[in-house]
Design a protein around this motif. Structure first.
Motif, short mmCIF file in Angstrom:
data_model
loop_
_atom_site.label_atom_id
_atom_site.label_comp_id
_atom_site.label_asym_id
_atom_site.label_seq_id
_atom_site.Cartn_x
_atom_site.Cartn_y
_atom_site.Cartn_z
N ALA A 155 53.26 83.93 81.78
CA ALA A 155 53.39 83.03 80.62
C ALA A 155 54.84 82.91 80.18
O ALA A 155 55.19 81.98 79.46
CB ALA A 155 52.54 83.55 79.46
N ARG A 156 55.67 83.86 80.60
CA ARG A 156 57.07 83.88 80.17
C ARG A 156 58.00 83.14 81.11
O ARG A 156 59.20 82.99 80.83
CB ARG A 156 57.55 85.33 80.04
N VAL A 157 57.48 82.70 82.26
CA VAL A 157 58.34 82.02 83.23
C VAL A 157 58.96 80.77 82.61
O VAL A 157 60.14 80.49 82.78
CB VAL A 157 57.55 81.69 84.52
N LYS A 158 58.16 80.04 81.84
CA LYS A 158 58.68 78.82 81.21
C LYS A 158 59.74 79.13 80.16
O LYS A 158 60.65 78.34 79.94
CB LYS A 158 57.54 78.00 80.60
N CYS A 159 59.61 80.27 79.51
CA CYS A 159 60.63 80.68 78.51
C CYS A 159 61.96 80.94 79.22
O CYS A 159 63.01 80.50 78.75
CB CYS A 159 60.20 81.96 77.80
N ALA A 160 61.89 81.65 80.34
CA ALA A 160 63.11 82.01 81.06
C ALA A 160 63.76 80.81 81.72
O ALA A 160 64.98 80.74 81.86
CB ALA A 160 62.80 83.07 82.11
N GLY A 180 64.02 80.20 69.52
CA GLY A 180 62.93 80.50 70.44
C GLY A 180 62.73 81.99 70.54
O GLY A 180 63.32 82.76 69.79
N CYS A 181 61.93 82.38 71.51
CA CYS A 181 61.64 83.79 71.69
C CYS A 181 62.85 84.49 72.34
O CYS A 181 63.80 83.84 72.77
CB CYS A 181 60.40 83.96 72.57
N ALA A 182 62.78 85.80 72.41
CA ALA A 182 63.89 86.59 72.94
C ALA A 182 64.23 86.20 74.38
O ALA A 182 65.40 86.16 74.76
CB ALA A 182 63.56 88.07 72.87
N ILE A 183 63.20 85.90 75.17
CA ILE A 183 63.47 85.58 76.58
C ILE A 183 64.17 84.23 76.72
O ILE A 183 65.13 84.11 77.48
CB ILE A 183 62.16 85.63 77.39
N SER A 184 63.73 83.22 75.98
CA SER A 184 64.38 81.91 76.11
C SER A 184 65.81 81.96 75.58
O SER A 184 66.72 81.39 76.18
CB SER A 184 63.57 80.82 75.40
N THR A 185 66.03 82.66 74.48
CA THR A 185 67.38 82.76 73.91
C THR A 185 68.32 83.53 74.84
O THR A 185 69.43 83.09 75.11
CB THR A 185 67.35 83.44 72.52
N HIS A 245 62.30 71.74 75.32
CA HIS A 245 61.20 72.20 74.47
C HIS A 245 60.13 72.82 75.35
O HIS A 245 59.71 72.23 76.34
CB HIS A 245 60.64 71.00 73.69
N ASN A 246 59.72 74.01 74.98
CA ASN A 246 58.62 74.67 75.69
C ASN A 246 57.47 74.83 74.70
O ASN A 246 57.43 75.79 73.94
CB ASN A 246 59.10 76.04 76.21
N PRO A 247 56.53 73.86 74.69
CA PRO A 247 55.48 73.87 73.67
C PRO A 247 54.54 75.08 73.77
O PRO A 247 53.95 75.47 72.77
CB PRO A 247 54.71 72.56 73.92
N LEU A 248 54.45 75.69 74.94
CA LEU A 248 53.57 76.85 75.12
C LEU A 248 53.98 78.00 74.21
O LEU A 248 53.14 78.77 73.73
CB LEU A 248 53.61 77.33 76.56
N CYS A 249 55.29 78.13 73.99
CA CYS A 249 55.80 79.27 73.22
C CYS A 249 56.47 78.81 71.93
O CYS A 249 56.63 79.58 71.00
CB CYS A 249 56.78 80.05 74.10
N GLY A 250 56.88 77.53 71.89
CA GLY A 250 57.59 77.02 70.72
C GLY A 250 59.09 77.11 70.83
O GLY A 250 59.80 76.94 69.84
N ASP A 251 59.60 77.39 72.02
CA ASP A 251 61.05 77.49 72.22
C ASP A 251 61.68 76.10 72.20
O ASP A 251 61.19 75.18 72.85
CB ASP A 251 61.38 78.12 73.59
N LYS A 252 62.78 75.99 71.47
CA LYS A 252 63.52 74.72 71.42
C LYS A 252 64.99 75.02 71.62
O LYS A 252 65.51 75.96 71.02
CB LYS A 252 63.36 74.04 70.06
ZN ZN Z 1 59.40 81.65 74.77
#
Ligand code: ZN
Length: 150
Positions: A124-129, A63-68, A35-42
């Motif tokens: 901000a996207r590092v955690k998504c990736a 999640g966002c495009a980067i996390s997926t 879970h990345n609460p900053l972006c909402g990615d699960k």
């Molecule tokens: Zn994200």
């Protein structure tokens, strides 16, 4: 760099639209939630490991495009790899997205994953990736802990 940026966008769009290995594994040896609460990615990650080799790996989540796309590429990349190599790839990938300089040899090891160097420009996207990779490490650790208490 602009060539890499174009490739980065292309790969992310493709894997976000059509994520690979996007399913649950009924039979799996390792499993974890991320879970990345900053972006909402699960995401939820499943692995079937046999003789220290990743036989199957899959994920589900939203999640966002980067996390997926990162999770999709990671599962594609790691299938058939050993656990030892996987831990090394985690280090390389982490260095890559946090902006550390990698050697040509290390970059070559990462193959297509090298496009995520583009994330450096968006802190901000590092955690998504890296969400899928941190979830992977938790999944690999969790069974070891479970095994120790048995
Ligand atoms: Zn994200």
């Amino acid at each position: 760099m602009s060539e890499l940026r174009e490739l980065y966008q292309e790969v992310i769009l493709d894997h976000n639209k059509n994520p690979r290995n996007f399913k649950k594994l009924d039979e799996h040896s390792h499993h974890a939630n991320g879970h990345n609460p900053l972006c909402g990615d699960k995401l939820e990650l499943f692995l079937e490991v046999e003789d220290d080799i990743i036989k199957e790996i899959s994920f589900v989540g939203s999640g966002c495009a980067i996390s997926t796309s990162s999770a999709s590429l990671m599962t594609q990349f790691l299938k058939g790899k050993s656990i030892e190599d996987t831990k090394q790839y985690f280090e390389y990938f982490h260095d890559l997205v946090t902006g550390k300089q990698l050697s040509d040899d290390e970059l070559e090891h990462l193959g297509k994953l090298a496009v995520f160097a583009g994330v450096q420009e968006f802190p901000a996207r590092v955690k998504c990736a890296s969400l899928s990779w941190h979830t992977l490490m938790n999944a690999l650790d969790s069974t070891e802990q479970t095994a120790a208490t048995e």
